[in-house]
Motif scaffolding. Sequence first.
Motif, PDB file in Angstrom:
ATOM      1  N   THR A   1       0.827  -1.212   0.000  1.00 51.43           N
ATOM      2  CA  THR A   1       0.000   0.000   0.000  1.00 51.43           C
ATOM      3  C   THR A   1       0.857   1.255   0.000  1.00 51.43           C
ATOM      4  OG1 THR A   1      -1.813  -1.149   1.115  1.00 51.43           O
ATOM      5  CG2 THR A   1      -1.803   1.254   1.270  1.00 51.43           C
TER       6      THR A   1
ATOM      7  N   ASP B   1       2.147   1.678  -3.531  1.00 48.37           N
ATOM      8  CA  ASP B   1       1.065   2.140  -4.412  1.00 48.37           C
ATOM      9  C   ASP B   1       0.725   3.608  -4.149  1.00 48.37           C
ATOM     10  OD1 ASP B   1       0.853  -0.365  -5.589  1.00 48.37           O
ATOM     11  OD2 ASP B   1      -0.745  -1.019  -4.237  1.00 48.37           O
TER      12      ASP B   1
ATOM     13  N   PRO C   1      -7.170   7.207  -9.978  1.00 47.77           N
ATOM     14  CA  PRO C   1      -6.552   6.124  -9.196  1.00 47.77           C
ATOM     15  C   PRO C   1      -7.475   4.912  -9.014  1.00 47.77           C
ATOM     16  CG  PRO C   1      -6.103   8.228  -8.163  1.00 47.77           C
ATOM     17  CD  PRO C   1      -7.106   8.481  -9.253  1.00 47.77           C
TER      18      PRO C   1
ATOM     19  N   VAL D   1      -6.292   1.302 -10.354  1.00 47.13           N
ATOM     20  CA  VAL D   1      -6.111   0.187  -9.418  1.00 47.13           C
ATOM     21  C   VAL D   1      -6.977  -0.998  -9.825  1.00 47.13           C
ATOM     22  CG1 VAL D   1      -6.605  -0.545  -7.038  1.00 47.13           C
ATOM     23  CG2 VAL D   1      -5.333   1.569  -7.459  1.00 47.13           C
TER      24      VAL D   1
ATOM     25  N   PHE E   1      -5.495  -2.662 -12.873  1.00 45.25           N
ATOM     26  CA  PHE E   1      -4.334  -3.482 -12.487  1.00 45.25           C
ATOM     27  C   PHE E   1      -4.795  -4.779 -11.835  1.00 45.25           C
ATOM     28  CE2 PHE E   1      -1.162  -0.104 -13.058  1.00 45.25           C
ATOM     29  CZ  PHE E   1      -0.051  -0.854 -13.415  1.00 45.25           C
ATOM     30  N   TRP E   2      -5.725  -4.670 -10.893  1.00 45.43           N
ATOM     31  CA  TRP E   2      -6.230  -5.871 -10.220  1.00 45.43           C
ATOM     32  C   TRP E   2      -6.814  -6.855 -11.215  1.00 45.43           C
ATOM     33  CZ3 TRP E   2      -9.545  -3.430  -5.735  1.00 45.43           C
ATOM     34  CH2 TRP E   2      -8.696  -2.946  -4.740  1.00 45.43           C
TER      35      TRP E   2
ATOM     36  N   SER F   1      -1.967  -4.831  -7.646  1.00 47.79           N
ATOM     37  CA  SER F   1      -1.476  -3.480  -7.916  1.00 47.79           C
ATOM     38  C   SER F   1       0.052  -3.555  -8.028  1.00 47.79           C
ATOM     39  CB  SER F   1      -1.881  -2.557  -6.756  1.00 47.79           C
ATOM     40  OG  SER F   1      -1.272  -3.031  -5.562  1.00 47.79           O
TER      41      SER F   1
ATOM     42  N   LYS G   1       1.595  -4.670  -4.744  1.00 44.29           N
ATOM     43  CA  LYS G   1       1.362  -6.094  -4.472  1.00 44.29           C
ATOM     44  C   LYS G   1       2.227  -6.971  -5.380  1.00 44.29           C
ATOM     45  CE  LYS G   1      -3.241  -6.133  -2.405  1.00 44.29           C
ATOM     46  NZ  LYS G   1      -3.254  -4.716  -2.022  1.00 44.29           N
TER      47      LYS G   1
ATOM     48  N   TYR H   1     -12.706  -2.544  -3.926  1.00 47.29           N
ATOM     49  CA  TYR H   1     -12.214  -1.165  -3.894  1.00 47.29           C
ATOM     50  C   TYR H   1     -13.126  -0.291  -3.035  1.00 47.29           C
ATOM     51  CZ  TYR H   1     -10.005   3.160  -5.224  1.00 47.29           C
ATOM     52  OH  TYR H   1      -9.332   4.365  -5.171  1.00 47.29           O
TER      53      TYR H   1
END
Length: 152
Positions: free
Chosen positions: A28, A31, A71, A75, A78-79, A85, A88, A113
């Motif tokens: 986190t 990120d 964002p 995110v 990406f997930w 992310s 991660k 999210y």
Amino acid sequence: MRETEIVRDDAVDAAVQYGGFWLRVGATLIDSLLIVLLTTPLLYSIYGDQYFNPNQIAAGFWDVLISWLLPAVAVIIFWYFKGASPGKMIFRLRIVDAETLAPANMQQLVIRYLGYFVSSIPLGGGLLWVAYDRRKQGWHDKLAKTVVMIER
């Protein structure tokens, strides 16, 4: 819950290494740093010094778009496509469906999210839950029926 379901969960838990609290905190932080490094220069180029006015929640339309919407979309994308992310990925963590361990679907990822906001409300209690949960799930994971596992 039926006894067969408990046995199955125990068998799955024995085979999976869940991403723990400190790994996820590290991810986190990475990120968050990436988001700040990408959004702040952009927002400064639009708003100048007035962007850093502590008396306003949002500087305007572009601030909301760049600070909140961009964002969130990045995110979730990406997930969805990478299973994680950037933070991660550095720690070899993957977000997967809690039951099947298959990649999480888009609905789960959006719920996850949005679940961050729910997890943050009670003084971050839903995020801290990761440290105490048997499967290392925060409230956002429980809401989305996901787990974070370490890739082997």
